[in-house]
Design an enzyme around this catalytic site. Structure first.
Site, mmCIF file in Angstrom:
data_model
loop_
_atom_site.group_PDB
_atom_site.id
_atom_site.type_symbol
_atom_site.label_atom_id
_atom_site.label_comp_id
_atom_site.label_asym_id
_atom_site.label_seq_id
_atom_site.Cartn_x
_atom_site.Cartn_y
_atom_site.Cartn_z
ATOM 1 N N LYS A 83 0.867 -1.184 0.000
ATOM 2 C CA LYS A 83 0.000 0.000 0.000
ATOM 3 C C LYS A 83 0.898 1.227 0.000
ATOM 4 O O LYS A 83 1.763 1.378 0.880
ATOM 5 C CB LYS A 83 -0.859 -0.046 1.263
ATOM 6 C CG LYS A 83 -2.219 0.589 1.141
ATOM 7 C CD LYS A 83 -3.022 0.278 2.417
ATOM 8 C CE LYS A 83 -4.370 0.922 2.398
ATOM 9 N NZ LYS A 83 -5.033 0.793 3.706
HETATM 10 O O1 G3P Z 1 -9.036 1.624 4.418
HETATM 11 C C1 G3P Z 1 -8.909 2.944 4.833
HETATM 12 C C2 G3P Z 1 -9.727 3.094 6.056
HETATM 13 O O2 G3P Z 1 -9.155 2.342 7.054
HETATM 14 C C3 G3P Z 1 -9.946 4.471 6.518
HETATM 15 O O3 G3P Z 1 -11.116 4.402 7.255
HETATM 16 O O4 G3P Z 1 -12.790 5.128 8.849
HETATM 17 O O5 G3P Z 1 -10.367 5.732 9.182
HETATM 18 O O6 G3P Z 1 -11.700 6.826 7.394
HETATM 19 P P1 G3P Z 1 -11.508 5.585 8.224
#
Ligand code: G3P
Length: 217
Positions: A83
């Site tokens: 990633k």
């Molecule tokens: O895959 C990316 C994700 O983990 C981000 O999620 O909820 O932290 O915006 P969030």
């Protein structure tokens, strides 16, 4: 649509893998921090449980540093997906890694222009963050629709991996738009099948079944 679990918690991944619904796993530095565990060890365990792509994120910001970290991460297992952030150095690393046969997930995508350039860099997956896009007053799903149209216009093979999923309707809307993959915290994957009318239906069927006095077998 493929389902990836967005977590670094081994127990959650194991439970989902046993359901047969798990196609891959994504992690990020925040999720690794939350797990409180060693990064490399955790990724190794996840890759052994889930045969699908397992995203492990580099933290270097320069190209050489990213490549050094990617070498360490991709040696863990053949299903490791590197990633990289959507930056100039990240795109350069993406091209070098995919040319060498390694899967790459280009992350932190917030515009259609960024998704276009990631596809040109040969990304295996592009990760538009729909929830964080919604958070700042834009519609994350408009972004998914734009990327789908652009990728289809040019037959880009890059898979749209909808990330930052916050609720089941994000998953449904992404599926309606033809996103290839969604990654969500396990809690949201479990919410996908829960419905109060299903629970009510089971309760009333069981009550009536008991009233018949019968048994199966
Ligand atoms: O895959 C990316 C994700 O983990 C981000 O999620 O909820 O932290 O915006 P969030």
């Amino acid at each position: 649509m493929k389902f990836f679990a967005d977590t670094a918690e081994i127990a959650e991944i194991r439970e989902l893998a046993e359901t047969g619904l798990l196609d891959g796993v994504t992690t990020n530095p925040t999720l690794v921090h939350k797990s409180g565990r060693d990064f490399i060890e955790t990724i190794r365990e996840i890759a052994a449980i889930c045969p699908g792509p397992v995203s492990a994120e580099v933290v270097a910001l320069d190209h050489d540093g990213m490549m050094r970290e990617a070498d360490i991460l991709r040696a863990i297992a053949p299903n490791i997906t590197i990633k990289v952030p959507l930056t100039s150095a990240g795109l350069k690393a993406c091209r070098a890694l995919t040319d060498g046969g390694t899967m790459v997930n280009v992350t932190l995508c917030f515009s259609a222009a960024q998704a276009l350039i990631a596809a040109k860099a040969g990304a295996t997956f592009i990760s538009p963050f729909v929830g964080r896009h919604d958070d700042v007053g834009f519609n994350g799903m408009d972004l998914i629709a734009d990327i789908r149209m652009i990728y289809d216009n040019y037959d880009f093979a890059t898979q749209i991996l909808v990330a930052s999923v916050r609720h089941p309707m994000h998953v449904v809307e992404a599926a309606k738009l033809g996103a290839d993959v969604m990654t969500a915290p396990p809690k949201i994957i479990h919410q996908l099948y829960k419905h109060p009318l299903t629970d009510n239906g089971i309760a009333s069927f069981l009550k009536d079944w008991e009233a018949t006095g019968q048994k199966i077998g």
